[in-house]
Write a protein that holds these residues in place. Structure first.
Motif, PDB file in Angstrom:
ATOM      1  N   HIS A  29      -8.650  -4.346  -5.679  1.00  0.00           N
ATOM      2  CA  HIS A  29      -7.245  -4.743  -5.723  1.00  0.00           C
ATOM      3  C   HIS A  29      -6.753  -4.745  -7.169  1.00  0.00           C
ATOM      4  O   HIS A  29      -7.495  -5.136  -8.075  1.00  0.00           O
ATOM      5  N   PRO A 182     -14.827 -12.048  -1.186  1.00  0.00           N
ATOM      6  CA  PRO A 182     -14.553 -10.920  -0.278  1.00  0.00           C
ATOM      7  C   PRO A 182     -13.800 -11.348   0.980  1.00  0.00           C
ATOM      8  O   PRO A 182     -12.895 -10.642   1.440  1.00  0.00           O
ATOM      9  N   ALA A 183     -14.144 -12.521   1.535  1.00  0.00           N
ATOM     10  CA  ALA A 183     -13.445 -12.992   2.736  1.00  0.00           C
ATOM     11  C   ALA A 183     -11.984 -13.299   2.422  1.00  0.00           C
ATOM     12  O   ALA A 183     -11.089 -13.029   3.239  1.00  0.00           O
ATOM     13  N   ARG A 186     -10.181 -10.055   2.256  1.00  0.00           N
ATOM     14  CA  ARG A 186      -9.982  -9.480   3.596  1.00  0.00           C
ATOM     15  C   ARG A 186      -8.808 -10.146   4.307  1.00  0.00           C
ATOM     16  O   ARG A 186      -8.001  -9.476   4.961  1.00  0.00           O
ATOM     17  N   GLU A 187      -8.709 -11.463   4.185  1.00  0.00           N
ATOM     18  CA  GLU A 187      -7.597 -12.176   4.803  1.00  0.00           C
ATOM     19  C   GLU A 187      -6.274 -11.767   4.153  1.00  0.00           C
ATOM     20  O   GLU A 187      -5.257 -11.594   4.830  1.00  0.00           O
ATOM     21  N   TRP A 188      -6.284 -11.614   2.832  1.00  0.00           N
ATOM     22  CA  TRP A 188      -5.071 -11.168   2.133  1.00  0.00           C
ATOM     23  C   TRP A 188      -4.649  -9.788   2.629  1.00  0.00           C
ATOM     24  O   TRP A 188      -3.474  -9.546   2.912  1.00  0.00           O
ATOM     25  N   ASP A 189      -5.616  -8.873   2.771  1.00  0.00           N
ATOM     26  CA  ASP A 189      -5.317  -7.525   3.235  1.00  0.00           C
ATOM     27  C   ASP A 189      -4.770  -7.538   4.661  1.00  0.00           C
ATOM     28  O   ASP A 189      -3.863  -6.760   4.997  1.00  0.00           O
ATOM     29  N   ALA A 190      -5.328  -8.419   5.498  1.00  0.00           N
ATOM     30  CA  ALA A 190      -4.850  -8.508   6.877  1.00  0.00           C
ATOM     31  C   ALA A 190      -3.394  -8.964   6.902  1.00  0.00           C
ATOM     32  O   ALA A 190      -2.570  -8.433   7.657  1.00  0.00           O
TER      33      ALA A 190
END
Length: 361
Positions: A29, A182-183, A186-190
């Motif tokens: 990112h 990383p989690a 991933r939540e930000w990307d979702a």
């Protein structure tokens, strides 16, 4: 034969603000962040003997990897290769900072190990090589080769000196919960993907309203202060010796000038008024609601002498507050400890003090 060693204080950092951009082609990112070193540290001890061969790493904390997964290991290994030096090296990490705390502990260990190794060998890499190696080892490592207030862009590894402000009292809250970076990403990307999809659906249903809908397609917006800093990455602050360039922007012009002139109280207040924040709070607080409450306790109320500023550091789980006085900080520390949260009172560490205190006796 008496074997000497070098012990280095491996200082922590917090992120005064952090803006998350979209995923880049390399999978990382884009970030813009303002780092600040703190007077909390691990201890890294290095012994190096030329002519030998081998690398050994130990720690007082069994959670610390003692092989090539460790950033300090990779830093020393990479430095020896770049120097063309054969040596038998031992590294011991005395952990005092939280793991997965968002305080850069592992990255700081890597920088400290390099500094100790160079001291042991009486030889240092050229600065450009040091910074390149640090960026290879980890995104947060280069900031610890500058110290004080540091502006980070790219994935956080492109660093520049920011004008320092004097030491400011700080409380760091160390929750029992750990946060996976990383989690969190991933939540930000979702959420980012959901926002794009929602905006696209609305755009399709409201053809002809593009001037209203188009801005939504950039959801989530890159945040005020920090994103603007990266967009206008241009001019230099001539009064900062050794700086290769300092980002300026109209929103922070007064803040940067105040920092350069050592106006600590006004500088911090101006920085807060720009709306500086940490984007990770949006996802991490929903994953771990207890962290939102800890931030509230750090902030306090008007009757409790509120913090100048409080935020999550990095992706957490550590949070911090900055205060006008030691008494206000101690009151915040007591609030947290009364609710069962570990809290430490410390202070921000400007660049001169960072380097002046680094090598331990």
């Amino acid at each position: 034969m008496l074997v000497m060693s070098t012990r280095v204080r491996s200082y922590a950092k917090v992120n005064l603000g952090l803006a998350i951009g979209p995923v880049r082609e390399d999978g990382f990112h884009g970030l813009v962040t303002l780092y600040q070193t703190l007077d909390l540290h691990d201890l890294v001890t290095v012994t190096a003997q030329r002519g030998g061969s081998g690398l050994t790493l130990t720690s007082n904390d069994r959670r610390v990897p003692c092989d090539a997964r460790n950033t300090a290991w990779r830093m020393v290994e990479g430095a020896l290769h770049r120097m063309g030096v054969a040596a038998e090296v031992t590294i011991h990490i005395d952990k005092r900072l939280p793991i997965q705390g968002g305080m850069g502990a592992g990255s700081a260990n890597a920088a400290a190990a390099l500094i100790a190794l160079e001291t042991e060998l009486g030889e240092a890499l050229p600065q450009a090589e040091r910074m390149a190696l640090a960026a290879e080892v980890g995104s947060d490592v280069p900031l610890f080769l500058i110290g004080g207030a540091v502006l980070g862009t790219g994935r956080g590894e492109i660093v520049e000196m920011a004008p320092d402000f004097p030491a400011t009292v700080c409380v760091v809250a160390i929750p029992s919960v750990g946060v996976s970076t990383p989690a969190a990403f991933r939540e930000w990307d979702a959420r980012y993907a959901a926002g794009l999809a929602a905006a696209a659906d609305v755009q399709e249903e409201t053809a002809g309203w593009s001037e209203v809908i188009d801005p939504l397609l950039t959801f989530p917006p890159v945040r005020d202060t920090l994103s603007e800093l990266s967009r206008v990455y241009a001019s230099t602050l001539g009064s900062m010796p050794g700086s290769t360039g300092i980002v300026r922007n109209p929103l922070l012009e007064k803040t940067l000038d105040g920092m350069a002139n050592g106006l600590a109280e006004n500088t911090l207040l101006e920085l807060v008024r720009t709306g500086i924040e940490n984007d990770f709070e949006e996802v991490v607080f929903s994953q771990h609601p207890s962290l939102r409450e800890i931030k509230r306790q750090l902030m306090g109320t008007e009757t409790e002498v509120p913090a100048l500023y409080a935020a999550l550091s990095g992706s957490g789980s550590a949070l911090f507050g900055l205060y006008e006085s030691t008494a206000a900080a101690q009151a915040a520390q007591q609030r947290l400890q009364s609710s069962g949260v570990k809290a430490l009172t410390t202070e921000t560490l400007p660049r001169a003090e960072y380097w002046g205190r680094m090598v331990a006796e």
